[in-house]
Design a protein around this motif. Structure first.
Motif, mmCIF file in Angstrom:
data_model
loop_
_atom_site.group_PDB
_atom_site.id
_atom_site.type_symbol
_atom_site.label_atom_id
_atom_site.label_comp_id
_atom_site.label_asym_id
_atom_site.label_seq_id
_atom_site.Cartn_x
_atom_site.Cartn_y
_atom_site.Cartn_z
ATOM 1 N N LYS A 169 2.882 40.069 27.586
ATOM 2 C CA LYS A 169 3.049 40.632 26.234
ATOM 3 C C LYS A 169 1.849 41.486 25.832
ATOM 4 O O LYS A 169 2.001 42.608 25.361
ATOM 5 N N SER A 170 0.645 40.912 26.045
ATOM 6 C CA SER A 170 -0.553 41.666 25.647
ATOM 7 C C SER A 170 -0.700 42.932 26.487
ATOM 8 O O SER A 170 -1.158 43.962 25.990
ATOM 9 N N SER A 171 -0.278 42.858 27.760
ATOM 10 C CA SER A 171 -0.343 44.061 28.598
ATOM 11 C C SER A 171 0.622 45.119 28.086
ATOM 12 O O SER A 171 0.294 46.305 28.025
ATOM 13 N N VAL A 172 1.830 44.705 27.677
ATOM 14 C CA VAL A 172 2.809 45.649 27.122
ATOM 15 C C VAL A 172 2.276 46.231 25.811
ATOM 16 O O VAL A 172 2.357 47.438 25.561
ATOM 17 N N PHE A 173 1.684 45.372 24.991
ATOM 18 C CA PHE A 173 1.088 45.789 23.716
ATOM 19 C C PHE A 173 0.064 46.902 23.961
ATOM 20 O O PHE A 173 0.104 47.960 23.327
ATOM 21 N N ASN A 174 -0.845 46.653 24.924
ATOM 22 C CA ASN A 174 -1.869 47.662 25.223
ATOM 23 C C ASN A 174 -1.258 48.960 25.726
ATOM 24 O O ASN A 174 -1.681 50.047 25.347
ATOM 25 N N GLN A 175 -0.245 48.831 26.572
ATOM 26 C CA GLN A 175 0.413 50.032 27.101
ATOM 27 C C GLN A 175 1.051 50.829 25.960
ATOM 28 O O GLN A 175 0.936 52.052 25.913
ATOM 29 N N LEU A 176 1.708 50.125 25.053
ATOM 30 C CA LEU A 176 2.373 50.822 23.945
ATOM 31 C C LEU A 176 1.349 51.488 23.028
ATOM 32 O O LEU A 176 1.610 52.537 22.448
ATOM 33 N N MET A 177 0.187 50.857 22.907
ATOM 34 C CA MET A 177 -0.855 51.419 22.042
ATOM 35 C C MET A 177 -1.704 52.449 22.769
ATOM 36 O O MET A 177 -2.572 53.069 22.172
ATOM 37 N N ASN A 178 -1.492 52.596 24.079
ATOM 38 C CA ASN A 178 -2.306 53.508 24.906
ATOM 39 C C ASN A 178 -3.777 53.118 24.942
ATOM 40 O O ASN A 178 -4.645 53.963 25.114
ATOM 41 N N TRP A 214 2.651 57.070 17.704
ATOM 42 C CA TRP A 214 3.741 57.865 18.267
ATOM 43 C C TRP A 214 5.008 57.841 17.432
ATOM 44 O O TRP A 214 6.005 58.435 17.810
ATOM 45 N N SER A 215 4.973 57.188 16.307
ATOM 46 C CA SER A 215 6.180 57.173 15.483
ATOM 47 C C SER A 215 5.889 57.784 14.121
ATOM 48 O O SER A 215 4.863 57.508 13.518
ATOM 49 N N ALA A 216 6.824 58.610 13.644
ATOM 50 C CA ALA A 216 6.659 59.180 12.310
ATOM 51 C C ALA A 216 6.950 58.120 11.258
ATOM 52 O O ALA A 216 6.577 58.250 10.111
ATOM 53 N N THR A 270 10.346 54.472 28.289
ATOM 54 C CA THR A 270 11.716 54.118 27.875
ATOM 55 C C THR A 270 11.663 53.108 26.736
ATOM 56 O O THR A 270 12.400 53.226 25.756
ATOM 57 N N LEU A 271 10.764 52.123 26.870
ATOM 58 C CA LEU A 271 10.638 51.105 25.818
ATOM 59 C C LEU A 271 10.247 51.758 24.485
ATOM 60 O O LEU A 271 10.827 51.486 23.437
ATOM 61 N N ARG A 272 9.262 52.663 24.575
ATOM 62 C CA ARG A 272 8.794 53.351 23.367
ATOM 63 C C ARG A 272 9.947 54.141 22.719
ATOM 64 O O ARG A 272 10.175 54.054 21.518
ATOM 65 N N GLN A 273 10.685 54.890 23.547
ATOM 66 C CA GLN A 273 11.803 55.685 23.028
ATOM 67 C C GLN A 273 12.874 54.797 22.402
ATOM 68 O O GLN A 273 13.466 55.143 21.378
ATOM 69 N N THR A 274 13.110 53.638 23.047
ATOM 70 C CA THR A 274 14.132 52.725 22.533
ATOM 71 C C THR A 274 13.705 52.170 21.170
ATOM 72 O O THR A 274 14.529 52.042 20.255
#
Ligand SMILES: Nc1nc2c(ncn2[C@@H]2O[C@H](COP(=O)(O)OP(=O)(O)O)[C@@H](O)[C@H]2O)c(=O)[nH]1
Ligand SMILES: [Mg+2]
Length: 465
Positions: free
Chosen positions: A237-246, A269-271, A376-380
């Motif tokens: 989870k924390s790894s995904v969190f970091n990836q999403l936050m760049n 990345w989101s308006a 893909t996760l970010r876009q979803t």
């Protein structure tokens, strides 16, 4: 005689430039006493007068002492083609409170008054340059805390509310006129066919309902979306969190139970206003800190608008997923099938079981280590947030409590008018309800807004606005 007022329009402090605004019948005359155009572009004919919609470079001087105060740019907007609808001058000077204060003092000595909060916008409203809902949008625009808010405020500024409100009000008034004609000249005018008047009111009710729900969607959109990461300890989870936050925000470790507190961040990345929340994972434990952490996870899940469930593909635990979904009710869930760099993608029966669960939106395979599937996760997530914010008409409006109230009252009044038709009473019985709808719609654009309400709206503006 209207007073001529001035204020510093930029925030206090040091910066590239500051702007002083002057508005009113004496604006040009006063500025001409403190401003001396200079530079190669100044034609002799323009030395004495300020031309409208032109930028003039020159010096600000104190007319009493001939002291040079600053090098400035001056723009003159001749009435009515200005923000306030009056003669307006903007002086751009160097961004320093010492300088702006000195210039202001020089202007005040020329008999200009200090502008009150929101006075420029109030004048724009009173001079018919903008309606009240646009004036309120000016304040919303300067206060917007997110890109989403700014976008919504801009929509209001561009007539997103006043446009439809005026159109609906025109329909209400046309219907009123029609009914009054029938009453005044019952013999001459063609009586309104029942179905015609009926459709007319229904159209008004529907249009008002659309506006009310556009406002509700605006609230949802601005309230922000909580995206909560859940899953077993060490699922990633924390790894995904970091990836999403760049970036490396959360501590990632192969030691289970590393994340014990809730971590929140707002991705750029989101308006829309999104809060991404990393939680402690699930596991059986006797550690007090971890039990507490799991309690917090449960609390965070309750606030979730969307759950991203991270599944460890090496040791997938579908029963745990079923438990989480079961306790959490209707919140939509995206499953991120993680660690596919070292584990298998879900088999057919696993896929079948997972997608059969209520509220599962999608399974995305990927790896927080290599980064596959993260886009893909970010876009979803974006698709989910955007879709969730829009009503079928696609309208989203950011409305103040006052505007929402007025819209609801107008809608209720229009609904009462519709009931008259349904009961089969004469059309003239609609008149009071339609008049009330007309009044409430008028209050949104400022036509029928009582002075004390106007006063309280503009008093919340900042000085210089
Ligand atoms: N190979 C591989 N390892 C991963 C992946 N995602 C996370 N990990 C590792 O799994 C361990 C637990 O990750 P962490 O993000 O702390 O999991 P959390 O407990 O769910 O927050 C760490 O050693 C990570 O490096 C992945 O996609 N592939
Ligand atoms: Mg963690």
């Amino acid at each position: 005689m209207t007073r001529t007022v001035a204020a510093i329009a930029t925030p206090p402090g040091h910066g590239g430039i500051s702007v002083i605004r002057i508005s009113g019948p004496r604006a040009r005359e006063v500025v001409q006493t403190v401003f001396k155009p200079v530079g190669p572009s100044v034609e002799p004919a323009h030395q004495a007068v300020l031309c409208s919609w032109r930028v003039h470079s020159g010096l600000c001087i104190d007319p009493d002492t001939d002291d040079i105060l600053d090098e400035v740019l001056v723009t003159f907007f001749k009435a009515p083609r200005s923000y306030t609808g009056e003669d307006t001058v903007e002086i751009s000077c160097h961004g320093n409170p010492v300088i702006t204060e000195t210039l202001m003092q020089a202007l005040l000595r020329q008999g200009v008054d200090l502008a009150g909060p929101g006075e420029f916008t109030r004048r724009a409203f009173q001079n018919g340059r903008i309606d009240l809902s646009r004036a309120e949008a000016v304040a919303a625009m300067t206060m917007a805390a997110s890109r989403a808010d700014a976008k919504l405020a801009l929509k209001l500024l561009r007539g997103g509310l006043s446009g439809p409100v005026c159109r609906i009000r025109d329909q209400v008034r046309a219907l009123l006129t029609r009914i009054e004609l029938d009453l005044d000249f019952p013999d001459e005018s063609v009586p309104m066919p029942v179905c015609d008047g009926n459709n007319w009111v229904e159209t008004i009710v529907t249009a008002l309902e659309t506006l009310v729900s556009a406002g509700d969607d605006g609230d949802r959109m601005r309230g922000g979306h909580n995206i909560v990461l859940a899953g077993r300890v060490n699922a990633g989870k924390s790894s995904v969190f970091n990836q999403l936050m760049n970036r490396d925000r959360a501590i990632v470790s192969d030691e289970p139970g590393t994340t014990r507190d809730i971590l929140e961040a707002n991705p750029e990345w989101s308006a829309y206003a999104i809060t991404l929340i990393d939680t402690a994972g699930y596991r059986n434990t006797e550690s007090t800190a971890e039990i507490l952490a799991m309690q917090r996870t449960a609390d965070a899940l309750k606030t979730a608008d969307l759950i991203v469930y991270v599944m460890d593909s090496v040791t997938p635990d579908i029963d745990l997923l079923a438990d989480v979904i079961h306790t959490d009710g209707d919140t939509p869930v995206i499953v991120f099938w993680n660690k596919t760099d070292i584990g298998p993608e879900p088999g057919q029966s696993q896929q079948h079981r997972v997608s059969g669960m209520r509220s599962i939106q999608q399974i995305i395979c990927g790896s927080a280590k290599t980064g596959t599937g993260i886009d893909t996760l970010r876009q979803t997530i974006i698709a989910h947030v955007t879709h969730g914010a829009g009503n079928p008409s696609g309208q989203v409006l950011m409305l103040s409590l006052r505007q929402k109230n007025a819209l609801q009252l107008a809608r209720d009044a229009a609904y009462d008018a519709a009931q008259v038709v349904h009961r089969g009473d004469g059309f003239e019985c609609m008149v009071p309800a339609l008049q009330s709808a007309d009044y409430h719609l008028g209050s949104i654009i400022g036509d029928t807004t009582p002075p004390d309400v106007l006063g309280s709206i503009f008093s919340e503006f900042c000085i210089g606005k």
